[in-house]
Write a protein that holds these residues in place. Structure first.
Motif, PDB file in Angstrom:
ATOM      1  N   PHE A  42       0.828  -1.207   0.000  1.00 11.75           N
ATOM      2  CA  PHE A  42       0.000   0.000   0.000  1.00 11.75           C
ATOM      3  C   PHE A  42       0.863   1.259   0.000  1.00 11.75           C
ATOM      4  CE2 PHE A  42      -2.153   3.414   2.312  1.00 11.75           C
ATOM      5  CZ  PHE A  42      -3.239   3.607   1.472  1.00 11.75           C
ATOM      6  N   THR A  43       1.904   1.258   0.805  1.00 13.55           N
ATOM      7  CA  THR A  43       2.801   2.415   0.870  1.00 13.55           C
ATOM      8  C   THR A  43       3.475   2.660  -0.470  1.00 13.55           C
ATOM      9  OG1 THR A  43       3.201   1.932   3.192  1.00 13.55           O
ATOM     10  CG2 THR A  43       4.754   3.407   2.102  1.00 13.55           C
ATOM     11  N   VAL A  45       2.325   1.826  -3.376  1.00 10.36           N
ATOM     12  CA  VAL A  45       1.334   2.206  -4.381  1.00 10.36           C
ATOM     13  C   VAL A  45       0.963   3.681  -4.273  1.00 10.36           C
ATOM     14  CG1 VAL A  45      -1.079   1.851  -5.077  1.00 10.36           C
ATOM     15  CG2 VAL A  45       0.409  -0.103  -4.741  1.00 10.36           C
ATOM     16  N   ILE A  46       0.953   4.239  -3.075  1.00  3.98           N
ATOM     17  CA  ILE A  46       0.553   5.644  -2.944  1.00  3.98           C
ATOM     18  C   ILE A  46       1.723   6.618  -3.070  1.00  3.98           C
ATOM     19  CG2 ILE A  46      -1.451   5.076  -1.530  1.00  3.98           C
ATOM     20  CD1 ILE A  46       0.187   6.199   0.878  1.00  3.98           C
ATOM     21  N   LEU A  97      -0.078   0.913  -9.508  1.00  6.30           N
ATOM     22  CA  LEU A  97      -1.302   0.350  -8.952  1.00  6.30           C
ATOM     23  C   LEU A  97      -1.584  -1.035  -9.529  1.00  6.30           C
ATOM     24  CD1 LEU A  97      -3.856   0.654  -7.208  1.00  6.30           C
ATOM     25  CD2 LEU A  97      -4.939   1.745  -9.181  1.00  6.30           C
ATOM     26  N   TRP A 104      -0.661  -8.084  -4.675  1.00  8.88           N
ATOM     27  CA  TRP A 104      -1.581  -8.317  -3.563  1.00  8.88           C
ATOM     28  C   TRP A 104      -2.440  -9.541  -3.824  1.00  8.88           C
ATOM     29  CZ3 TRP A 104      -7.031  -7.787  -3.544  1.00  8.88           C
ATOM     30  CH2 TRP A 104      -7.604  -7.924  -2.282  1.00  8.88           C
TER      31      TRP A 104
END
Length: 108
Positions: A42-43, A45-46, A97, A104
């Protein structure tokens, strides 16, 4: 890798972020999402918009020696270079993403 591209363009004397910065920014974001542990996807990806949001205005102020002249001046001088690089951020974010979603999904 974004910092390396930033440093290269700062040393080149062009006073502009070039394709070297753009290439290293995109590759760095893609390598980051491929290299992190499953719990940190998540980190990774953002991070593309955050990196660009920090690097581009910083480059403008360092390369041009700009002074803060007011809110309108700040918005124009920081906003315009970001708007110019929106396609770079968008496509890099989309690629990161997709890779992150794939990692994921297969990591479950």
């Amino acid at each position: 890798m974004t910092a390396i591209g930033f440093a290269y363009d700062a040393g080149s004397g062009n006073k502009e972020l070039s394709s070297v910065f753009s290439t290293l920014y995109a590759l760095g974001c893609i390598f980051a999402v491929l290299a992190v542990r499953q719990s940190a996807i998540f980190t990774a990806v953002i991070q593309p918009p955050l990196l660009l949001f920090a690097a581009v205005p910083t480059a403008y102020f360092l390369f041009h020696g700009a002074q803060l002249g007011g809110v309108k001046d700040l918005a124009i001088n920081c906003g315009y270079p970001l708007i110019e690089r929106f396609p770079l951020m968008f496509f890099t974010s989309a690629a990161v993403l997709l890779i992150g979603m794939g990692r994921w999904y297969y990591g479950m």
